[in-house]
Design a protein around this motif. Structure first.
Motif, mmCIF file in Angstrom:
data_model
loop_
_atom_site.group_PDB
_atom_site.id
_atom_site.type_symbol
_atom_site.label_atom_id
_atom_site.label_comp_id
_atom_site.label_asym_id
_atom_site.label_seq_id
_atom_site.Cartn_x
_atom_site.Cartn_y
_atom_site.Cartn_z
ATOM 1 N N GLU A 158 -3.528 -32.458 1.377
ATOM 2 C CA GLU A 158 -2.925 -31.246 0.813
ATOM 3 C C GLU A 158 -1.446 -31.464 0.485
ATOM 4 O OE1 GLU A 158 -3.269 -27.706 3.304
ATOM 5 O OE2 GLU A 158 -4.235 -26.862 1.556
ATOM 6 N N ASP A 159 -0.835 -32.423 1.199
ATOM 7 C CA ASP A 159 0.584 -32.703 0.964
ATOM 8 C C ASP A 159 0.854 -33.103 -0.479
ATOM 9 O OD1 ASP A 159 1.151 -32.141 3.535
ATOM 10 O OD2 ASP A 159 1.254 -34.213 4.230
ATOM 11 N N VAL A 160 -0.135 -33.715 -1.129
ATOM 12 C CA VAL A 160 0.071 -34.186 -2.510
ATOM 13 C C VAL A 160 0.414 -33.011 -3.418
ATOM 14 C CG1 VAL A 160 -1.049 -35.250 -4.520
ATOM 15 C CG2 VAL A 160 -1.364 -36.235 -2.251
ATOM 16 N N ILE A 161 -0.375 -31.947 -3.337
ATOM 17 C CA ILE A 161 -0.122 -30.789 -4.194
ATOM 18 C C ILE A 161 1.128 -30.035 -3.713
ATOM 19 C CG2 ILE A 161 -1.804 -29.308 -2.968
ATOM 20 C CD1 ILE A 161 -1.444 -29.094 -6.681
ATOM 21 N N GLY A 162 1.290 -29.955 -2.382
ATOM 22 C CA GLY A 162 2.487 -29.301 -1.825
ATOM 23 C C GLY A 162 3.751 -30.025 -2.256
ATOM 24 N N ASP A 163 3.713 -31.363 -2.196
ATOM 25 C CA ASP A 163 4.882 -32.160 -2.591
ATOM 26 C C ASP A 163 5.187 -32.004 -4.074
ATOM 27 O OD1 ASP A 163 5.040 -33.008 -0.019
ATOM 28 O OD2 ASP A 163 4.296 -35.036 -0.372
ATOM 29 N N LEU A 216 12.379 -23.640 5.009
ATOM 30 C CA LEU A 216 11.499 -23.288 6.131
ATOM 31 C C LEU A 216 10.423 -24.354 6.346
ATOM 32 C CD1 LEU A 216 10.967 -19.442 5.639
ATOM 33 C CD2 LEU A 216 11.876 -20.534 7.696
ATOM 34 N N ILE A 217 9.884 -24.876 5.246
ATOM 35 C CA ILE A 217 8.830 -25.900 5.347
ATOM 36 C C ILE A 217 9.401 -27.172 5.980
ATOM 37 C CG2 ILE A 217 7.347 -27.435 3.956
ATOM 38 C CD1 ILE A 217 6.977 -24.917 2.066
ATOM 39 N N LYS A 218 10.641 -27.529 5.599
ATOM 40 C CA LYS A 218 11.297 -28.710 6.187
ATOM 41 C C LYS A 218 11.442 -28.533 7.705
ATOM 42 C CE LYS A 218 13.160 -31.856 3.184
ATOM 43 N NZ LYS A 218 12.047 -32.232 2.349
ATOM 44 N N VAL A 219 11.790 -27.317 8.137
ATOM 45 C CA VAL A 219 11.966 -27.074 9.576
ATOM 46 C C VAL A 219 10.609 -27.166 10.285
ATOM 47 C CG1 VAL A 219 12.870 -25.519 11.344
ATOM 48 C CG2 VAL A 219 13.987 -25.621 9.125
ATOM 49 N N ALA A 220 9.583 -26.557 9.689
ATOM 50 C CA ALA A 220 8.239 -26.598 10.293
ATOM 51 C C ALA A 220 7.747 -28.035 10.416
ATOM 52 C CB ALA A 220 7.267 -25.785 9.449
ATOM 53 N N ASN A 221 8.091 -28.873 9.433
ATOM 54 C CA ASN A 221 7.646 -30.272 9.433
ATOM 55 C C ASN A 221 8.263 -31.106 10.556
ATOM 56 O OD1 ASN A 221 5.937 -29.922 7.317
ATOM 57 N ND2 ASN A 221 7.332 -30.689 5.763
ATOM 58 N N GLN A 222 9.314 -30.586 11.205
ATOM 59 C CA GLN A 222 9.916 -31.314 12.334
ATOM 60 C C GLN A 222 8.988 -31.302 13.553
ATOM 61 O OE1 GLN A 222 13.198 -32.806 12.397
ATOM 62 N NE2 GLN A 222 12.972 -32.501 10.210
ATOM 63 N N MET A 245 3.426 -18.853 -2.373
ATOM 64 C CA MET A 245 2.551 -19.896 -2.924
ATOM 65 C C MET A 245 2.912 -21.253 -2.325
ATOM 66 S SD MET A 245 2.111 -18.885 -6.930
ATOM 67 C CE MET A 245 3.412 -17.755 -7.356
ATOM 68 N N ASN A 246 4.223 -21.498 -2.156
ATOM 69 C CA ASN A 246 4.706 -22.759 -1.587
ATOM 70 C C ASN A 246 4.128 -22.960 -0.178
ATOM 71 O OD1 ASN A 246 6.208 -25.123 -1.500
ATOM 72 N ND2 ASN A 246 8.193 -24.123 -1.363
ATOM 73 N N MET A 247 4.112 -21.878 0.605
ATOM 74 C CA MET A 247 3.553 -21.949 1.967
ATOM 75 C C MET A 247 2.064 -22.327 1.921
ATOM 76 S SD MET A 247 5.922 -21.291 4.161
ATOM 77 C CE MET A 247 7.639 -20.979 3.768
ATOM 78 N N TYR A 248 1.293 -21.623 1.075
ATOM 79 C CA TYR A 248 -0.153 -21.879 1.005
ATOM 80 C C TYR A 248 -0.441 -23.311 0.574
ATOM 81 C CZ TYR A 248 -0.804 -16.843 1.504
ATOM 82 O OH TYR A 248 -0.785 -15.558 1.975
ATOM 83 N N LEU A 249 0.361 -23.811 -0.382
ATOM 84 C CA LEU A 249 0.123 -25.165 -0.875
ATOM 85 C C LEU A 249 0.511 -26.220 0.165
ATOM 86 C CD1 LEU A 249 1.166 -24.849 -4.613
ATOM 87 C CD2 LEU A 249 -1.127 -25.069 -3.686
#
Length: 509
Positions: A158-163, A216-222, A245-249
């Motif tokens: 899923e990271d591919v589409i998120g990235d 926020l996504i960068k912080v969650a990824n920690q 949408m960014n969160m879902y992806l």
């Protein structure tokens, strides 16, 4: 075996799609249409693949297929799929058809997608122009995105589409210049904030001015397990939609992202009081003018309105009401009031907050005397989209045992990579800042641990050069050598003048 698609391939198609709009409407606006359509394409292709899987698994048994599909992350009916929209691409009402599809999607996924598309209108004459031009643009957009196959088996992680989504938001921010900074914080700066607040499992993470949600996504990824609760608020409607949408992806389905003005209408509350968070990060708008207008009642004249402590039901401005034309400390106070007992907070601010006088000085003094300020980090100039203003990061902690404040000056040319339009922080620059912060130590010409007494002596002025001396001694001048050089130059000049006279003489001048 299906060949996997890469983020790079997705990016290429999306950037081509941007050519359809470029020169016609501003990229800070057309990004919303491209990114929304990418989201629809991904939902549609995922759903289509699952329909194929269940059809095979249940041997075409319609009832069992239907039942299995209701358990999917998102439910789509035929008329809300990308394929349906693509089949209607030449329809004269294509804008309205897309709007209706988005509405159906919201209604069928009301728990997750309610309100996600309410701020985007594919049939807007004001934004996309008259019917003929609008239809041509939407047709081209559908044709461009039809080149992508985004089925999970082809996308892989899923990271591919998120990235790809994240990358495009960054590209659009760069393209949109000044307006780009309103919805995106450069990724290495986000990474720095994330490492400074060091989130752990089960933390509540909050960004009160969350833009498109990338910080926020960068912080969650920690947090390797991603077991954190994410909260954000954004006042721009379209940007709020992008954040969801960014969160879902990125596979984050339970983020709570609210739409509204965080200062006059904070929406993350518990029992009517401000909710508390263990990790807070933000890149608020720099020195926001008229930040308090949301507190002005109906019929209040802009010019005469004066913000007062009593107008805020959450009493966030008791340490001082920030100046009407500079909202920086309004956001800082909101965040400090939202910080849990063991909370960490890092926010990007313009340097003015460190030394400006009047009410800001009073607020600064209160915060320091309450022992909430942990560190001040000076960043290089030209890091942000649309502004060359050098910024700083202020780090705050609720449970501070120490009384000192660490100052870091990471603005020197050796601490970043120079770019044509924008400078960049490198991994080694980030590590240097984070290590210095964690060791909390003085390093010559880079960092300084200041006592409360030193800060008091400086009248609570936090301007970094007062604490970190980066002055480079110039080489001592050798006067004998200078004297020798001058006499040599004089001699050469004399010789040139003699030669010149000779030439002039020869020419009879």
């Amino acid at each position: 075996m299906n060949e996997k698609i890469t983020s790079q391939q997705i990016n290429t198609v999306l950037w081509q799609a941007a050519d359809t709009f470029r020169g016609k409407i501003d990229s800070s606006i057309y990004k919303d249409y491209i990114l929304t359509m990418l989201f629809i394409k991904y939902l549609s292709d995922s759903y289509k693949e699952h329909v194929e899987e269940y059809t095979k698994r249940y041997d075409g048994d319609k009832q069992r297929i239907e039942r299995a599909l209701t358990r999917e992350r998102f439910v789509l009916d035929e008329q809300s799929t990308f394929d349906y929209l693509y089949s209607k691409r030449t329809d004269l009402e294509i804008g309205e058809i897309i709007n209706k599809a988005l509405e159906r999607l919201e209604n069928e996924n009301t728990g997750k997608l309610r309100g996600v598309f309410r701020n985007i209108d594919f049939n807007s004459e004001a934004t996309l122009g008259k019917a003929k031009e609008r239809n041509a643009m939407l047709r081209a957009l559908l044709e461009d995105l039809n080149k992508l196959i985004l089925k999970p088996s082809i996308v892989g992680s899923e990271d591919v589409i998120g990235d790809a989504y994240q990358f495009m938001i960054e590209r659009f921010a760069s393209d949109a210049g000044k307006k780009g900074g309103e919805f995106f914080t450069p990724s290495m700066v986000s990474e720095l904030l994330a490492r400074l607040v060091k989130p752990i499992e089960n933390d509540r993470i909050y960004d009160p001015t969350c833009g498109s949600g990338s910080l926020l996504i960068k912080v969650a990824n920690q947090v390797p397990s991603k077991k954190v609760a994410i909260y954000g608020q954004e006042r721009n409607g379209q940007t709020h939609s992008l954040a969801l949408m960014n969160m879902y992806l990125h596979g984050i389905d339970d983020a709570k992202i609210e739409w509204g003005d965080t200062l006059s209408n904070p929406l993350h509350l518990e029992d009517g009081k401000l909710m508390k968070f263990q990790a807070i990060v933000a890149n608020p708008p720099f020195s926001l003018d008229k930040w308090a207008m949301g507190f002005a009642g109906e019929g209040n004249n802009d010019e005469k309105f004066k913000m007062e402590v009593s107008l805020d039901q959450h009493r966030r401005f008791e340490w001082g009401v920030p100046p009407a034309s500079k909202g920086d400390y309004a956001f800082v106070q909101h965040m400090l009031y939202s910080l849990a007992e063991n909370g960490r907070m890092a926010t990007i601010l313009p340097h003015g907050v460190l030394f400006r006088g009047s009410s800001e000085e009073k607020i600064r003094q209160q915060i320091i005397e309450m022992n909430l300020l942990d560190a001040v980090i000076g960043l290089p100039k030209d890091l942000f989209f649309g502004t060359g203003i050098p910024a700083c990061i202020m780090v705050f902690r609720k449970d501070r045992k120490r009384k000192e404040v660490l100052f870091i000056d990471a603005s020197g040319e050796e601490y970043f990579e120079k770019g044509k339009n924008q400078n960049k922080l490198r991994e080694e620059d980030l590590q240097r800042i984070v290590e210095t912060y964690e060791k909390f130590e003085s390093i010559e010409k880079y960092s300084y641990v200041a006592t409360l007494d030193e800060i008091k002596e400086n009248d609570f002025n936090l301007n970094i050069p007062r604490y970190v001396d980066t002055f480079e001694e110039e080489e001592p001048v050798d006067m004998e050598q200078v004297k020798e050089s001058i006499s040599k130059i004089k001699q050469e000049l004399q010789e040139v003048e003699l030669q010149m006279d000779k030439y002039l003489n020869d020419l009879g001048v």
